[in-house]
Design an enzyme around this catalytic site. Structure first.
Site, PDB file in Angstrom:
ATOM      1  N   LYS A   1       0.838  -1.186   0.000  1.00  0.00           N
ATOM      2  CA  LYS A   1       0.000   0.000   0.000  1.00  0.00           C
ATOM      3  C   LYS A   1       0.876   1.240   0.000  1.00  0.00           C
ATOM      4  CE  LYS A   1       0.073   1.829   3.805  1.00  0.00           C
ATOM      5  NZ  LYS A   1       0.293   2.872   4.804  1.00  0.00           N
TER       6      LYS A   1
ATOM      7  N   ASP B   1      -5.380   0.383   8.593  1.00  0.00           N
ATOM      8  CA  ASP B   1      -5.115   0.248   7.155  1.00  0.00           C
ATOM      9  C   ASP B   1      -5.697  -1.037   6.559  1.00  0.00           C
ATOM     10  OD1 ASP B   1      -3.739   2.606   6.902  1.00  0.00           O
ATOM     11  OD2 ASP B   1      -1.743   1.698   7.086  1.00  0.00           O
TER      12      ASP B   1
HETATM   13  O1  C5P Z   1      -4.699   0.937  13.663  1.00  0.00           O
HETATM   14  P1  C5P Z   1      -3.304   0.430  13.852  1.00  0.00           P
HETATM   15  O2  C5P Z   1      -3.206  -0.617  14.927  1.00  0.00           O
HETATM   16  O3  C5P Z   1      -2.627   0.009  12.592  1.00  0.00           O
HETATM   17  O4  C5P Z   1      -2.472   1.684  14.364  1.00  0.00           O
HETATM   18  C1  C5P Z   1      -1.218   1.575  14.991  1.00  0.00           C
HETATM   19  C2  C5P Z   1      -0.975   2.826  15.820  1.00  0.00           C
HETATM   20  O5  C5P Z   1      -0.809   3.948  14.960  1.00  0.00           O
HETATM   21  C3  C5P Z   1      -2.133   3.209  16.728  1.00  0.00           C
HETATM   22  O6  C5P Z   1      -2.027   2.558  17.965  1.00  0.00           O
HETATM   23  C4  C5P Z   1      -1.975   4.694  16.866  1.00  0.00           C
HETATM   24  O7  C5P Z   1      -0.986   4.989  17.827  1.00  0.00           O
HETATM   25  C5  C5P Z   1      -1.423   5.105  15.523  1.00  0.00           C
HETATM   26  N1  C5P Z   1      -2.472   5.599  14.599  1.00  0.00           N
HETATM   27  C6  C5P Z   1      -3.008   6.849  14.819  1.00  0.00           C
HETATM   28  N2  C5P Z   1      -3.972   7.327  13.976  1.00  0.00           N
HETATM   29  C7  C5P Z   1      -4.377   6.613  12.908  1.00  0.00           C
HETATM   30  C8  C5P Z   1      -3.825   5.340  12.665  1.00  0.00           C
HETATM   31  C9  C5P Z   1      -2.870   4.850  13.522  1.00  0.00           C
HETATM   32  O8  C5P Z   1      -2.649   7.534  15.793  1.00  0.00           O
HETATM   33  N3  C5P Z   1      -5.283   7.129  12.087  1.00  0.00           N
END
Ligand code: C5P
Length: 273
Positions: free
Chosen positions: A9, A135
């Site tokens: 991606k 994602d």
């Molecule tokens: O959603 P995911 O587990 O992939 O995200 C990993 C980390 O990235 C989250 O715990 C957060 O700290 C950060 N994040 C964020 N805002 C987003 C996506 C991810 O702060 N839109």
């Protein structure tokens, strides 16, 4: 057995708009996918299993709580279908801003859906993807799309398929949470509308400055990419450290791949899907 490619991606642009009370950040991002990725192979089995191979497999081995395993477990809870042996051939660098684990989880869901007759656009698949990570819904859709919210609210847009792309990673992993934590809190405005290339060119990746403080090598990669003949756009993807450059021709992309290569760097020419 059922094979799915977990295409990498890219965030052609990534605008961070606000911190949310739940710890996430409100985004506007332009997702695109390239013709290179991990390979996920799912086979019905008596007991669940995960085997990891590939050039970046060692970076993941020993992680019991892999996103692929979790995706398969959530699928089984929702749809049944029994246990599966999963083979993950890791060709994308880990923790590098190009999907990686999210793309693998999404590819696992797509493979299981095909194997068990679940429609690829079944809302329950998207609900599972959403719960696995910000994602994962975009990676499940695997189309050029505008993402809002955490990145899970998706609106497909016409892409620029075939555009030559060079991916370069300086060989350092970056924690997504650590990069978001270092965002300066300044809303620099939303993403535009119209032709995808114009929108990308007018856009930015607001995570570049915080990621560069954690991995200064990103500067070297961006400088090397921006200096190549035929580049139309050079930018970091996601929270880094992988950067990409779009090229005006395959020949200039291939020539750049040879020129930017350095020991320890991952350099992969490919094209947009
Ligand atoms: O959603 P995911 O587990 O992939 O995200 C990993 C980390 O990235 C989250 O715990 C957060 O700290 C950060 N994040 C964020 N805002 C987003 C996506 C991810 O702060 N839109």
């Amino acid at each position: 057995m059922m094979i799915e490619i977990a295409h990498a991606k890219l965030n052609l642009a990534l605008h961070v708009r606000a911190r949310r009370p739940d710890g996430y950040h409100e985004l506007e991002t332009l997702f695109a996918f390239v013709d290179h990725g991990d390979v996920v192979d799912v086979t019905p089995a008596e007991a669940p299993g995960l085997t990891i191979t590939g050039p970046f497999g060692a970076a993941l081995s020993g992680e019991g709580d892999n996103l692929v395993t979790r995706a398969a477990a959530r699928f089984a809870e929702a749809f049944g279908g029994g246990a599966h042996a999963i083979l993950l051939d890791k060709r994308l660098p880990v923790a590098s801003g190009i999907g990686g684990g999210s793309a693998d989880a999404a590819a696992t869901l797509r493979a299981l859906a095909r194997l068990h007759g679940v429609a690829r656009d079944d809302p329950r698949l998207f609900a599972i993807a959403d719960a696995l990570g910000s994602d994962v819904p975009a990676c499940l859709l695997e189309r050029t799309a505008l993402g809002r919210g955490r990145g899970e609210q998706l609106a497909p847009v016409a892409g620029i398929a075939g555009t030559p792309v060079l991916l370069v990673n300086p060989g350092v992993g970056v924690s997504t949470a650590a990069v978001f934590e270092r965002w300066d809190g300044v809303d620099r405005g939303g993403i535009g509308t119209g032709n995808v290339l114009d929108v990308a060119l007018e856009g930015r990746n607001d995570l570049e400055p915080p990621a560069r403080t954690l991995a200064p090598e990103i500067d070297d990669v961006l400088d090397a990419l921006a200096a190549q003949p035929g580049v139309t756009l050079a930018r970091m993807s996601g929270s880094g450290a992988t950067c990409f450059a779009l090229f005006d021709s395959e020949a200039s992309c291939d020539a750049a791949a040879a020129r930017v290569a350095r020991p320890g760097w991952w350099v992969q020419p490919t094209r947009l899907l």
